[in-house]
Design a protein around this motif. Structure first.
Motif, PDB file in Angstrom:
ATOM      1  N   GLY A  99     -34.958  -1.196 -25.174  1.00  0.00           N
ATOM      2  CA  GLY A  99     -34.473  -2.564 -25.097  1.00  0.00           C
ATOM      3  C   GLY A  99     -35.591  -3.520 -24.754  1.00  0.00           C
ATOM      4  O   GLY A  99     -36.765  -3.151 -24.703  1.00  0.00           O
ATOM      5  N   ILE A 138     -35.361  -8.219 -20.504  1.00  0.00           N
ATOM      6  CA  ILE A 138     -34.159  -8.526 -19.726  1.00  0.00           C
ATOM      7  C   ILE A 138     -33.319  -7.265 -19.561  1.00  0.00           C
ATOM      8  O   ILE A 138     -32.798  -6.998 -18.481  1.00  0.00           O
ATOM      9  N   ARG A 139     -33.203  -6.479 -20.617  1.00  0.00           N
ATOM     10  CA  ARG A 139     -32.455  -5.220 -20.501  1.00  0.00           C
ATOM     11  C   ARG A 139     -33.146  -4.280 -19.521  1.00  0.00           C
ATOM     12  O   ARG A 139     -32.485  -3.567 -18.780  1.00  0.00           O
ATOM     13  N   ARG A 186     -34.978  -5.177 -16.859  1.00  0.00           N
ATOM     14  CA  ARG A 186     -34.687  -5.661 -15.506  1.00  0.00           C
ATOM     15  C   ARG A 186     -33.257  -5.300 -15.102  1.00  0.00           C
ATOM     16  O   ARG A 186     -33.003  -4.899 -13.965  1.00  0.00           O
ATOM     17  N   GLY A 187     -32.327  -5.439 -16.036  1.00  0.00           N
ATOM     18  CA  GLY A 187     -30.937  -5.072 -15.766  1.00  0.00           C
ATOM     19  C   GLY A 187     -30.788  -3.581 -15.513  1.00  0.00           C
ATOM     20  O   GLY A 187     -30.067  -3.158 -14.601  1.00  0.00           O
ATOM     21  N   TRP A 188     -31.470  -2.775 -16.304  1.00  0.00           N
ATOM     22  CA  TRP A 188     -31.432  -1.314 -16.144  1.00  0.00           C
ATOM     23  C   TRP A 188     -32.012  -0.926 -14.789  1.00  0.00           C
ATOM     24  O   TRP A 188     -31.443  -0.096 -14.073  1.00  0.00           O
ATOM     25  N   ARG A 235     -29.526  -1.981 -12.103  1.00  0.00           N
ATOM     26  CA  ARG A 235     -28.378  -1.078 -12.071  1.00  0.00           C
ATOM     27  C   ARG A 235     -28.759   0.242 -11.388  1.00  0.00           C
ATOM     28  O   ARG A 235     -27.991   0.784 -10.580  1.00  0.00           O
ATOM     29  N   LEU A 293     -31.799 -12.123 -14.495  1.00  0.00           N
ATOM     30  CA  LEU A 293     -30.920 -11.613 -15.544  1.00  0.00           C
ATOM     31  C   LEU A 293     -30.005 -12.706 -16.063  1.00  0.00           C
ATOM     32  O   LEU A 293     -29.624 -13.610 -15.322  1.00  0.00           O
ATOM     33  N   ASP A 294     -29.630 -12.605 -17.333  1.00  0.00           N
ATOM     34  CA  ASP A 294     -28.616 -13.504 -17.859  1.00  0.00           C
ATOM     35  C   ASP A 294     -27.257 -12.996 -17.387  1.00  0.00           C
ATOM     36  O   ASP A 294     -27.140 -11.921 -16.795  1.00  0.00           O
ATOM     37  N   LYS A 314     -24.689 -11.828 -18.964  1.00  0.00           N
ATOM     38  CA  LYS A 314     -24.243 -10.579 -19.589  1.00  0.00           C
ATOM     39  C   LYS A 314     -24.920  -9.374 -18.937  1.00  0.00           C
ATOM     40  O   LYS A 314     -24.255  -8.384 -18.614  1.00  0.00           O
ATOM     41  N   SER A 315     -26.227  -9.445 -18.726  1.00  0.00           N
ATOM     42  CA  SER A 315     -26.950  -8.327 -18.113  1.00  0.00           C
ATOM     43  C   SER A 315     -26.528  -8.123 -16.662  1.00  0.00           C
ATOM     44  O   SER A 315     -26.359  -6.989 -16.212  1.00  0.00           O
ATOM     45  N   GLU A 343     -23.241  -6.369 -16.578  1.00  0.00           N
ATOM     46  CA  GLU A 343     -23.371  -4.935 -16.826  1.00  0.00           C
ATOM     47  C   GLU A 343     -23.773  -4.203 -15.551  1.00  0.00           C
ATOM     48  O   GLU A 343     -23.275  -3.118 -15.266  1.00  0.00           O
TER      49      GLU A 343
END
Length: 192
Positions: free
Chosen positions: A73, A76-77, A79-81, A84, A155-156, A158-159, A162
């Motif tokens: 990804g 941003i994905r 950072r989200g990962w 999480r 993060l946005d 959406k992220s 999640e």
């Protein structure tokens, strides 16, 4: 160069470092760590409090290093990962802490303490200050997490949703109310 251009450049550098780290480049992994660690640590502080945040974040980085090759990804994905992964380690830590007998006080109250932020700009400027962390600690947990994920981690909606297992609209609402409450707290602090 505008702020959006700087963010895009930062994201491009981060994802390039992630890809190089996936290929085994240790220097690139250090670059990824330096780019993400300060914000990740602030997020973990909102979940577990100051005494345990470093340890929990270190455990998260061990997991990130083990699973890095499976990530795919954009920045941003990533950072989200990473957020999480850190959140999962923090929740594991809180569950384990709740099973141990409390020594000295009720440690569960730390789980309800977030960090502290005003507006997005002021939050980033005050990221390392105890004052900021004390303010965020006054927010309800869902607002604190939403503010830190959106403003500090970057993060946005959406992220962030999640990471939290919520709908993006719920995250936007929590972040809005959290920032609004922080602005009020700052006004009260400034008047006092």
């Amino acid at each position: 160069m505008g702020q959006d251009e700087g963010v895009r450049e930062e994201d491009a550098e981060l994802i390039a470092a992630v890809h190089a780290a996936q290929e085994g480049d240790e220097c690139a992994f250090r670059t990824v760590y330096r780019a993400v660690q300060p914000r990740l640590l602030c997020y973990v502080r909102t979940l577990v409090g100051e005494p345990d945040a470093q340890d929990v974040t270190s455990e998260a980085w061990l997991q990130i290093a083990r699973d890095l090759e499976r990530f795919s990804g954009n920045a941003i994905r990533f950072r989200g990962w990473a957020a999480r992964t850190a959140r999962n380690r923090a929740l594991d830590h809180l569950r384990m802490r709740d099973r141990r007998p409390a020594i000295g006080g009720d440690e569960r109250e730390l789980a309800d303490k977030p960090a502290d932020m005003d507006t997005a700009r002021e939050a980033l400027e005050a990221l390392g200050t105890g004052r900021t962390l004390r303010l965020i600690a006054q927010l309800p947990q869902d607002q604190a997490e939403a503010v830190v994920l959106r403003v500090v981690v970057g993060l946005d909606a959406k992220s962030a949703a999640e990471v939290l297992g919520k709908r993006p609209g719920a995250v936007r609402t929590a972040a809005h109310w959290g920032l609004r409450t922080l602005a009020e707290l700052l006004n009260v602090e400034g008047a006092g």
